[in-house]
Design a protein around this motif. Structure first.
Motif, short mmCIF file in Angstrom:
data_model
loop_
_atom_site.label_atom_id
_atom_site.label_comp_id
_atom_site.label_asym_id
_atom_site.label_seq_id
_atom_site.Cartn_x
_atom_site.Cartn_y
_atom_site.Cartn_z
N HIS A 102 0.62 -1.30 -0.02
CA HIS A 102 -0.02 0.01 0.09
C HIS A 102 0.88 1.33 0.03
N GLY A 103 2.22 1.03 0.14
CA GLY A 103 2.96 2.27 0.12
C GLY A 103 3.83 2.55 1.61
N ALA A 104 3.25 2.08 2.60
CA ALA A 104 3.74 2.34 3.95
C ALA A 104 4.98 1.34 4.03
N VAL A 105 5.94 1.82 5.10
CA VAL A 105 6.81 0.99 5.68
C VAL A 105 6.65 0.49 7.25
N THR A 106 6.82 -0.64 7.62
CA THR A 106 6.49 -0.85 9.01
C THR A 106 7.63 -1.88 9.52
N ARG A 107 7.90 -1.56 11.06
CA ARG A 107 8.86 -2.56 11.49
C ARG A 107 8.67 -3.80 11.39
N ARG A 108 9.51 -4.69 10.99
CA ARG A 108 9.34 -6.03 11.00
C ARG A 108 8.82 -6.86 11.87
N PRO A 109 8.13 -8.09 12.09
CA PRO A 109 8.05 -8.55 13.32
C PRO A 109 9.16 -9.44 13.83
N GLY A 110 9.25 -9.70 15.08
CA GLY A 110 10.28 -10.45 15.66
C GLY A 110 10.27 -11.96 15.11
N THR A 111 11.04 -13.02 15.52
CA THR A 111 11.00 -14.24 15.35
C THR A 111 11.02 -15.06 16.69
N ARG A 112 10.09 -15.85 16.76
CA ARG A 112 9.75 -16.76 17.61
C ARG A 112 10.89 -17.90 17.88
N PHE A 113 11.42 -18.32 18.80
CA PHE A 113 12.08 -19.49 19.12
C PHE A 113 11.41 -20.71 19.05
N VAL A 114 11.85 -21.64 18.28
CA VAL A 114 11.12 -22.81 18.08
C VAL A 114 11.82 -24.01 18.68
N THR B 298 1.78 -5.85 23.12
CA THR B 298 2.61 -6.82 23.86
C THR B 298 3.23 -7.91 22.82
N ALA B 299 3.10 -7.47 21.42
CA ALA B 299 3.49 -8.64 20.42
C ALA B 299 4.93 -8.68 20.35
N LEU B 300 5.17 -9.83 20.07
CA LEU B 300 6.67 -10.23 19.88
C LEU B 300 7.52 -9.25 18.70
N ARG B 301 8.27 -8.42 18.96
CA ARG B 301 9.33 -7.76 18.26
C ARG B 301 10.44 -7.58 18.52
N VAL B 302 10.99 -8.92 18.88
CA VAL B 302 12.48 -9.20 19.20
C VAL B 302 12.64 -10.59 18.65
N ASP B 303 14.16 -10.91 18.39
CA ASP B 303 14.37 -11.92 17.53
C ASP B 303 14.78 -13.18 18.45
N CYS B 304 14.58 -14.48 18.12
CA CYS B 304 14.88 -15.63 18.98
C CYS B 304 14.08 -15.44 20.24
#
Length: 796
Positions: free
Chosen positions: A44-56, A631-637
């Motif tokens: 749509h044109g915007a930029v947004t911070r990517r989500p984090g990754t969840r450790f599996v 509260t969403a996950l926005r960190v890696d691993c």
């Protein structure tokens, strides 16, 4: 002095190459960025911070890279296969989130492990006895007698009970019931030579469970290598590949069957029969494919002892090699062709063969063909399903040849079929198997197959199309190969996006879009990295297409970088962005996520430093949702928890000793080290906590072209002193100029904030009028548009 207010309402050109720093005339320049890191360009044109990754989970093999392969049973149930040295582990989204498929613990009193103590329940004239190894079985059926081995397990109850069976000489069958010979828990299922998991459910109250392994009448001698009852383990099955071979695999899926190919291994079949029921076997192909027919009339083959099990095949000249065991041979008797498989090497002029149907007695024949695969010739490295046929390509001996099965029979490759039952005459018909060798000016081996309307073929020298010579289905009688483009391909498996195939060019740095151009009446492959050639530095080694929700092509590079392209050709959107993380991305795969997620899931293997050593982690990226809660996950691993208020969060053992950050009830958690026991202490009790490795999201604008009283603004001193950020559900962030101080964004209302935010930029004269915006905190940030107030000094 010129004053200007510049508006950038869209960022759909993504990060542009430094080579374009002077191309202010390009249309994409106005919607491009100099830097786009850990920010996703939305269509749509915007930029947004990517989500984090969840450790599996920790990767199965910590010493070498593994390979992630998607397996999609349906949009509601999909899997990711972790193929490491010697084994495959099955991963999936479950009710408790993403993880490895796990066989639950057995009830108390029921022992896991090898099952011994089998009872011979065979018909008279057949036998089932314990083999030399623990839990192995030797079963021998009679001409009219079925061989059966039975085993009773008492006290078993609950769902997801599973056996692992190794069949060393098959096929055999298995059934599971609550009475001897019963099959209400597992209906009779054939097990070919290979490894199998067999799952079943037992009533909650518990029951006697009977297992039966059998060989039908006239089935001959069969051997089961081991049978074990599993408990509290990840579901795995052995595979014959080492780590390097696992990275080089090609694959193709049809229904619940996945075919794996590698140049040094026979094609393999992974089949799903249920959530915990899988099989890993060699693909048993029949009647082909073959090399060309023998042309030496003096070089004849003879078949002896046709009525016994020890069928001899001899030759008048040296024909055979020890490596030919497993290879096929086709023989012509009069007008009739028959085929066999070499099972024992005796010498260069003698082998033993297994025949699927009786051959005719005859003195000898010079009309024969040996199998195209196996031995020193190697095995096909490429595979694809197309137009109801299974296609293979590129052995060491025939690197430019494509083979296809009979229509609708994926394991049969007969080059001819009998057309007259009485005479046995054979000829090639539309239904037969297909063999085609590319006629190119260079001998470049086939690297990939990709089914579109026609079958696309990639080689290091160019791209080809295998199609029907007329407007009907592809057959051996009308196959035609056309050279389409001459860009040349690299080995990474291409992916299909709508009506195009995205493939890596020969040098590994460019991604091209292969698609049909109606105006040119042919295929074209424009460079999708033309405006961002720098993103492929290090070479692109793996690709994954994330269709939902925003159409992202993810790739990892040989240097471990993670890059992505927002792709919507119908809207002319090709926008690249880079996603650095604390570690090296080694493999990735994308499959549909759980229905409630409403998005495809990107799975990754990441090699991250932890303490003095590196660890390989399997992680899954969260959904890109610009309206996700604070509260969403926005960190890696990372990991998250929800429950009663706590001040100590445990379970971060995989990051012991690392510094993590996150949010607790929507409030950023300052950086702090994870204890050796995997715990982090918070400043105050919290209900919703997410913790993991931090990463920085950033964008930088390009040099603006605002004009000046005496012409262009390029090269003149300029100052961006104010900016207006149009935000959506954002919190935190810093802004300023590249290389200068960045001030925190101050919101005049509660966050997350949606609306316009006016800021002063801390900058002086002499910089190039660019703006840098960062998000350093694990908080949401979406920029819809950016307006910059600029002063240009015309004097220079």
């Amino acid at each position: 002095m010129t004053r200007a207010a510049l508006l950038q309402p869209s960022f759909t050109a993504g990060e542009l190459s430094p080579r374009l720093a002077g191309r202010v005339d390009l249309a994409q320049y106005k919607s491009g960025l100099a830097v786009c890191e850990n920010m996703i360009v939305l269509p749509h044109g915007a930029v947004t911070r990517r989500p984090g990754t969840r450790f599996v989970a920790l990767a199965k093999d910590q010493t070498a890279p593994a390979r992630l392969v998607p397996f999609v049973h349906s949009v509601d149930q999909s899997y990711v296969l972790e193929i490491a040295a010697g084994a495959v582990r099955f991963l999936s989204d479950g009710v408790d989130g993403p993880g490895a498929l796990r066989v639950p613990a057995l009830p108390a009193g029921v022992a896991a492990g090898p099952l011994t103590g089998w009872t011979d329940a065979s018909d008279a004239g057949a036998t089932a006895v314990a083999g030399a190894a623990p839990s192995s079985l030797d079963l021998t059926a009679g001409a009219t007698a079925r061989a059966r081995a039975r085993r009773l397990i008492t006290g078993l109850s609950g769902p997801d009970r599973a056996l692992r069976v190794e069949v060393a000489g098959g096929p055999v069958s298995i059934r599971v019931g609550t009475a001897a010979g019963g099959a209400e828990l597992v209906a009779e299922r054939a097990l070919d030579t290979g490894w199998h998991s067999v799952a079943f459910a037992v009533a909650a109250g518990g029951s006697d469970v009977w297992l039966e392994i059998a060989v039908p009448e006239a089935g001959g001698a069969r051997h089961v290598g081991s049978i074990a009852l599993l408990s509290d383990v990840d579901l795995e099955l052995p595979l014959p590949y080492g780590s390097a071979a696992a990275r080089e695999l090609d694959h193709a899926q049809s229904g619940d069957v996945l075919i794996l190919t590698h140049a040094d291994h026979a094609p393999r079949r992974l089949a799903r029969y249920g959530h915990l029921s899988w099989s890993s076997t060699a693909l048993a192909v029949s009647d082909g494919p073959f090399t060309t027919e023998n042309l030496d009339p003096a070089n004849q083959l003879y078949v002896w002892n046709l009525t016994g099990d020890d069928v001899q095949l001899t030759s008048s000249k040296d024909v055979f090699a020890a490596a030919d065991v497993g290879r096929q041979v086709r023989l012509k008797q009069g007008a009739r062709w028959g085929w066999a498989r070499i099972v024992t090497y005796v010498g260069p002029r003698e082998v033993r063969i297994a025949i699927p149907a009786p051959l005719h007695t005859y003195g000898g024949t010079a009309a024969w063909r040996l199998g195209a695969w196996g031995g020193s010739r190697g095995w096909p490295r490429c595979v694809a399903f197309h137009q109801q046929r299974l296609f293979f390509a590129a052995t060491r001996a025939q690197p430019q040849t494509v083979w296809a099965s009979k229509a609708g029979e994926y394991d049969v490759f007969s080059p001819t079929v009998a057309i007259d039952g009485a005479s046995g005459d054979h000829e090639t018909t539309d239904e037969c198997g297909l063999s085609y060798t590319l006629a190119a000016d260079q001998v470049n081996g086939i690297l990939w197959l990709a089914p579109l309307r026609d079958l696309m073929i990639g080689t290091a020298g160019g791209e080809f199309r295998l199609a029907a010579g007329e407007d009907r289905g592809l057959t051996p009688l009308n196959a035609l190969v056309r050279a389409e483009t001459v860009h040349g391909s690299a080995a990474p498996r291409p992916v299909r996006c709508g009506s195009a195939v995205l493939f890596v060019q020969r040098a590994g740095r460019k991604l091209r879009e292969l698609g049909f151009d109606a105006a040119a009446d042919g295929f074209r492959a424009p460079d999708a990295t033309l405006l961002a050639e720098h993103v492929g530095a290090g070479g692109i080694v793996d690709l994954a297409w994330q269709q939902e929700p925003d159409g992202l092509m993810w790739a990892c590079t040989g240097a471990g970088g993670l890059i992505a392209m927002t792709y919507d050709r119908s809207q002319q959107i090709v926008a690249w962005h880079r996603h650095p993380t604390d570690g090296a991305v080694e493999s990735l795969a994308c499959v549909p996520g759980a229905r409630e997620l409403g998005a495809d899931r990107l799975w990754l293997i990441v090699n991250r430093p932890v303490g003095a050593t590196a660890h390989r982690f399997i992680e899954v990226m969260e959904r890109c949702d610009i309206d996700a809660p604070m509260t969403a996950l926005r960190v890696d691993c990372g990991l998250s928890r929800h429950g009663a208020p706590v001040t100590t969060v445990s379970g971060l053992d995989h990051l012991a000793g690392r510094v993590v950050t996150g949010v607790a009830d929507g409030v950023p958690v300052p950086p702090r080290a994870v204890s050796g026991g995997g715990a982090v202490t918070l400043d105050a009790p919290a209900v919703d906590v997410s913790l993991g490795l931090p990463f920085v999201s950033a964008i930088e604008t390009l040099r603006p072209e605002a004009g000046a009283e005496d012409g262009t603004a390029q090269g003149k001193a300029k100052r961006a002193h104010k900016a207006l950020l149009r935000l959506r559900a954002s919190a935190g962030g810093h802004a300023g100029v590249p290389g200068g101080p960045l001030d925190p964004l101050v919101y005049r209302a509660a966050t997350p904030w949606s609306g316009d935010l006016a800021i002063d930029l801390p900058a002086g004269l002499g910089h190039d009028g660019r703006v840098r915006i960062e998000q350093r905190q694990p908080l949401p940030f979406t920029l819809l548009a950016l307006s910059t107030r600029l002063v240009v000094h015309d004097g220079g």
